[in-house]
Design an enzyme around this catalytic site. Structure first.
Site, short mmCIF file in Angstrom:
data_model
loop_
_atom_site.label_atom_id
_atom_site.label_comp_id
_atom_site.label_asym_id
_atom_site.label_seq_id
_atom_site.Cartn_x
_atom_site.Cartn_y
_atom_site.Cartn_z
N ALA A 144 9.07 -11.00 -7.63
CA ALA A 144 7.70 -11.13 -7.17
C ALA A 144 6.73 -10.48 -8.14
CB ALA A 144 7.53 -10.50 -5.79
N GLY B 16 12.74 4.54 10.48
CA GLY B 16 13.64 5.53 11.05
C GLY B 16 13.23 6.91 10.57
N LYS C 6 0.17 5.25 14.79
CA LYS C 6 1.36 4.41 14.61
C LYS C 6 1.51 3.41 15.75
CE LYS C 6 1.74 5.05 11.17
NZ LYS C 6 2.09 4.26 9.94
N TYR D 179 -1.35 11.31 15.11
CA TYR D 179 -0.49 10.52 14.23
C TYR D 179 0.25 9.47 15.05
CZ TYR D 179 3.22 9.18 11.02
OH TYR D 179 4.08 8.45 10.23
N GLY D 180 0.80 9.86 16.18
CA GLY D 180 1.50 8.91 17.04
C GLY D 180 0.60 7.79 17.50
N THR E 262 0.84 -1.19 0.00
CA THR E 262 0.00 0.00 0.00
C THR E 262 0.88 1.25 0.00
OG1 THR E 262 -0.18 0.21 2.42
CG2 THR E 262 -1.77 -1.24 1.30
N GLY E 263 0.35 2.30 -0.60
CA GLY E 263 1.12 3.53 -0.69
C GLY E 263 2.34 3.39 -1.57
#
Length: 328
Positions: free
Chosen positions: A39, A225, A196, A192-193, A20-21
C-alpha cells in the site's frame, strides 16, 4: 481466524492507506505492515520529526518502499490542523482506500484541546470524527473503502454523559475565555474510557449511515487488547511518579503482548475479505487481552443506536463537520 497473522494480508498494491498516530507503537506497526503489503502508506502524525524517523524505519525494514511511504502532519487536538491536513491529502491523492483512526492520548498532562474540549475526548473522538468527515470525499472515491477506528477494553466501564447533557457542557467559560474545568486523576481516567466508548459508537454509526446512503464504505472498530504501546507508561501519573512509572514498566513487560501483535486486530479489520462493516475486532485470548484477531465484546451502551445517533449529532455540532455526502 484463530491462527491469523499479517502474513495472510492480501496484496495492497495500488491502494492508499492512512494511519493516525503512526510514529510509534501500534500505529507504526499498522503502517509498517500496510507498506510491507504494497500500500501507498501515509503516516498521519503530529510531530513531523518523529514522522520522518518512522518513515526512515519503514524504508529500512521494507525494501522497495521508498517513495511509497509519506508523512502527513496533523494535530488531532486542533480542528484547523485537521482541515489543513485533509486539504493537503486531497492534493496528494484522488482516493483513500483505508483510514485507520489509531492515535490517542491517555490521562495526559494537558486538559484541553486548542478548541477548548477535554483533551482525551477532543483528541481521541472529536479529532477522528472531524478527520474522517474531512477525508470522506476521498474515501467515497475509492472502490471499497474501509475506516478502522481503534477503541479499547476500557469502553466497557464508561458511561455516556451525552445521554444527559450536550458535548458543549464539557466546555466552560471563565473570565470570558473558553476552556475546560480542571479534572482530578479519577475523572481523567474515566474520561479516557468515555473517549474510547465514543470511538466505538462512532465506528458503528458511520457504518449504519454509509449503508443507509448506499455507499460501499465499511466502518469497523478494533481494539489491541493489552499491548506494550507506551500509552500506559506515558500517562500523567507515570511521568510524575517514579514508583508508578516503574510499576507500569514492570507490569507491561510481564503481561502485555507486543505493539506489533497489538496491531493485528486493526490490520485484520482493514484487510480481511470476510468483514463487511459494523464489526468489532480484538484479541481472542482470555479477557481479550492478547492473541489472534476475533470478534470482540461490546458493552450494551456501545450497541445502543440511540446513544450513537445522539453522539453523532452532538459531534457534528461541536466540530462543524457535517458528513453531507452521506445525506444526499
Amino acid at each position: 481466524m484463530p491462527h491469523w497473522t499479517p502474513e495472510e494480508m492480501p496484496d495492497l498494491t495500488g491502494r492508499v492507506a492512512m494511519v493516525t498516530g503512526a510514529s510509534s507503537g501500534i500505529g507504526f506497526h499498522t503502517a509498517l505492515e500496510l507498506a510491507r503489503h504494497g500500500a501507498r502508506t501515509l503516516l498521519a502524525v503530529r510531530d513531523p520529526d518523529r514522522g520522518k524517523t518512522a518513515l526512515e524505519r519503514i524504508y529500512a525494514l521494507v525494501p522497495g518502499s521508498c517513495g511509497l511511504v509519506e508523512v502527513v502532519v496533523v494535530d488531532l487536538a486542533s480542528l484547523d490542523s485537521i482541515e489543513d491536513a485533509a486539504a493537503d491529502l486531497a492534493d496528494r491523492t484522488a482516493a483513500v482506500d483505508i483510514l485507520v483512526n489509531n492515535a490517542g492520548v491517555m490521562v495526559p498532562d494537558g486538559h484541553s484541546t486548542v478548541d477548548g474540549f477535554e483533551l482525551q475526548f477532543g483528541t481521541n473522538h472529536l479529532g477522528h470524527f472531524a478527520l474522517t468527515g474531512r477525508v470522506l470525499p476521498l474515501l467515497l472515491a475509492a472502490e471499497a473503502p474501509r475506516v478502522i477506528t481503534v477503541s479499547s477494553l476500557t469502553h466497557r466501564h464508561a458511561k455516556p454523559v451525552w445521554n444527559f447533557e450536550p458535548l458543549a457542557a464539557a466546555v466552560v467559560v471563565e473570565d470570558g475565555k473558553q476552556g475546560v474545568a480542571e479534572q482530578d486523576g479519577h475523572h481523567r481516567v474515566s474520561g479516557y474510557g468515555r473517549s474510547k466508548l465514543a470511538n466505538l459508537l462512532f465506528a458503528r454509526e458511520l457504518d449504519r449511515r454509509a449503508k443507509s446512503a448506499r455507499f460501499s464504505l465499511a466502518s469497523i472498530a478494533a481494539h489491541p487488547g493489552y499491548a506494550a504501546t507506551g500509552l500506559f507508561t506515558k500517562t500523567s501519573f507515570s511521568r510524575h511518579n517514579r514508583v508508578v512509572s516503574g510499576l507500569s514498566h514492570l507490569v507491561t513487560r510481564a503481561t502485555a503482548q507486543s505493539s506489533a501483535t497489538g496491531a493485528w486486530p486493526s490490520l485484520y479489520a482493514a484487510t480481511h475479505v470476510d468483514l463487511f462493516g459494523g464489526e468489532y475486532i480484538g484479541p481472542r485470548g482470555p479477557g481479550e487481552m492478547r492473541g489472534a484477531p476475533a470478534q470482540a465484546y461490546m458493552s450494551p451502551i456501545a450497541r445502543d443506536e440511540s446513544v450513537a445517533a445522539l453522539l453523532w449529532d452532538q459531534s457534528v455540532a461541536a466540530t462543524g463537520v457535517g458528513y453531507e455526502e452521506l445525506s444526499r
